[in-house]
Design an enzyme around this catalytic site. Structure first.
Site, PDB file in Angstrom:
ATOM      1  N   ASP A 101      24.612  59.415  49.733  1.00 36.67           N
ATOM      2  CA  ASP A 101      25.615  60.420  50.100  1.00 36.67           C
ATOM      3  C   ASP A 101      25.724  61.508  49.034  1.00 36.67           C
ATOM      4  O   ASP A 101      26.635  62.331  49.071  1.00 36.67           O
ATOM      5  CB  ASP A 101      26.976  59.761  50.323  1.00 36.67           C
ATOM      6  N   HIS A 150      27.138  65.803  45.286  1.00 37.83           N
ATOM      7  CA  HIS A 150      26.630  66.466  44.079  1.00 37.83           C
ATOM      8  C   HIS A 150      25.762  67.675  44.368  1.00 37.83           C
ATOM      9  O   HIS A 150      25.435  68.435  43.464  1.00 37.83           O
ATOM     10  CB  HIS A 150      25.822  65.481  43.223  1.00 37.83           C
ATOM     11  N   ASP A 181      20.494  66.873  42.894  1.00 42.52           N
ATOM     12  CA  ASP A 181      20.174  65.469  42.657  1.00 42.52           C
ATOM     13  C   ASP A 181      18.749  65.117  43.079  1.00 42.52           C
ATOM     14  O   ASP A 181      18.220  64.080  42.684  1.00 42.52           O
ATOM     15  CB  ASP A 181      21.158  64.558  43.400  1.00 42.52           C
ATOM     16  N   TRP A 224      35.242  52.932  48.137  1.00 38.11           N
ATOM     17  CA  TRP A 224      34.801  53.475  46.861  1.00 38.11           C
ATOM     18  C   TRP A 224      36.077  53.790  46.071  1.00 38.11           C
ATOM     19  O   TRP A 224      36.728  54.812  46.328  1.00 38.11           O
ATOM     20  CB  TRP A 224      34.010  54.755  47.075  1.00 38.11           C
ATOM     21  N   TYR A 277      37.744  55.157  43.157  1.00 43.22           N
ATOM     22  CA  TYR A 277      37.382  56.053  42.059  1.00 43.22           C
ATOM     23  C   TYR A 277      38.622  56.653  41.413  1.00 43.22           C
ATOM     24  O   TYR A 277      39.310  57.464  42.043  1.00 43.22           O
ATOM     25  CB  TYR A 277      36.500  57.189  42.586  1.00 43.22           C
ATOM     26  N   LYS A 326      34.043  49.082  45.833  1.00 40.21           N
ATOM     27  CA  LYS A 326      32.978  49.526  44.944  1.00 40.21           C
ATOM     28  C   LYS A 326      33.604  50.199  43.729  1.00 40.21           C
ATOM     29  O   LYS A 326      34.443  51.096  43.866  1.00 40.21           O
ATOM     30  CB  LYS A 326      32.056  50.517  45.653  1.00 40.21           C
ATOM     31  N   GLY A 366      25.667  51.476  39.871  1.00 38.12           N
ATOM     32  CA  GLY A 366      24.710  51.706  38.795  1.00 38.12           C
ATOM     33  C   GLY A 366      25.200  52.732  37.795  1.00 38.12           C
ATOM     34  O   GLY A 366      24.801  52.723  36.632  1.00 38.12           O
ATOM     35  N   GLY A 367      26.073  53.651  38.254  1.00 35.87           N
ATOM     36  CA  GLY A 367      26.636  54.642  37.353  1.00 35.87           C
ATOM     37  C   GLY A 367      25.630  55.685  36.921  1.00 35.87           C
ATOM     38  O   GLY A 367      24.592  55.887  37.545  1.00 35.87           O
ATOM     39  N   GLY A 411      22.105  53.961  43.588  1.00 36.01           N
ATOM     40  CA  GLY A 411      21.556  55.058  44.358  1.00 36.01           C
ATOM     41  C   GLY A 411      20.572  55.900  43.577  1.00 36.01           C
ATOM     42  O   GLY A 411      19.362  55.655  43.591  1.00 36.01           O
TER      43      GLY A 411
END
Length: 292
Positions: free
Chosen positions: A34, A39, A43, A158, A160, A194, A236-237, A263
């Protein structure tokens, strides 16, 4: 599975994801895609072929993932080529990175009903914890949660931390912020949450209980506890060394996380290198099977 409070539809779909795909051992390994919305196309500069959704969906199949996360436009146009080969998690909201995160809100652009029509096995919702917009966020989320319950669709949140108040209290990936986000998702009825891996060394402005010295293992242990009976995925960050990412994965799974969601750290690599990295992550997941 019997302790998660799931209705029949949710239980069927979640069991299919955890035991019918991936390692089929109760662990979860998701490939999110996504980032083109979140972003922008930058990316894909590191590996231009990853800008083609077909490439990434095929990578999810080759890598043995439990599911791929897509926004609705890509799911409509590309997932049908591979429907049934890898589970779909339809992301229901998202935003561009262009506005400031000071009052972050991820608007809805998809529905649970559309996820059912597309054959998805779960839906995803980004919840920004700690922003001034959280009242609107909670109200929007409540509608999604109700639809997911009515239609038997597992809901992955998610969680955040975002906003100036979060940045003043350790930052978005501090132990305090991540722990709070995991608990918030659990209390708001997520089936799966997540989170990013917590950084206990980020203590500027955090409450005194989080300002003490913690190891990274102690921090992720606490985050898993805070999620309770909500299954927990660790992201994974940002890009770091492979060994650092694999260590985070090991600590997360040893702490009782259900799985991983990687991702850009996967698909920004060349194809064969991606699969080698995925194989190393799968070895870690294989060491920590979930309950039957």
């Amino acid at each position: 599975m019997d302790e998660l409070g799931l209705n029949t539809g949710k239980k069927v779909r979640l069991r299919r994801v955890l035991y019918g795909h991936g390692l089929r051992n109760g662990t979860a390994f998701f490939l999110p895609y996504d980032q083109g919305l979140e972003h922008g196309p930058r990316d894909f500069f590191a590996n231009p072929v990853a800008g083609d959704p077909r490439y990434v969906v095929k990578l999810a199949i080759e890598g043995g993932f439990n599911g791929i996360v897509l926004q609705i436009g890509l799911a409509e146009k590309f997932y049908w080529d591979y429907a049934g080969e890898v589970p779909l998690v339809l992301k229901l909201n998202g935003k561009t990175e262009i506005p400031s995160d000071a009052e972050a809100l991820s608007p809805l652009h998809g529905s649970v009903a559309e996820a059912v029509r597309l054959g998805a096995d779960a839906v995803g919702y980004t919840l920004y914890v700690g922003t001034p917009a959280q009242e609107r966020d909670f109200a929007q989320y409540r509608r999604v949660r109700a639809d997911a319950q009515r239609l038997g669709m597992p809901l992955i949140v998610w969680a955040y931390p975002r906003g100036s108040a979060v940045e003043a209290k350790g930052g978005r990936d501090s132990f305090y912020a991540v722990d709070y986000a995991a608990r918030t998702a659990a209390e708001l009825g997520a089936d799966v949450v997540k989170v990013n891996f917590p950084h206990p060394e980020k203590t500027d402005g955090v409450p005194a209980t989080y300002a003490r010295e913690f190891t990274s293992r102690q921090a992720i242990d606490a985050v898993v506890r805070s999620a309770g009976r909500t299954l927990l995925l660790v992201s994974g960050g940002g890009k770091t060394s492979d060994e650092a990412m694999l260590n985070k994965a090991r600590e997360s799974m040893a702490a009782g996380a259900t799985g991983l969601i990687f991702g850009r750290n996967v698909w920004q690599r060349e194809h064969d290198e991606s699969l080698r990295f995925v194989a190393a992550l799968r070895e870690i997941l294989a060491e920590h099977p979930g309950p039957g």
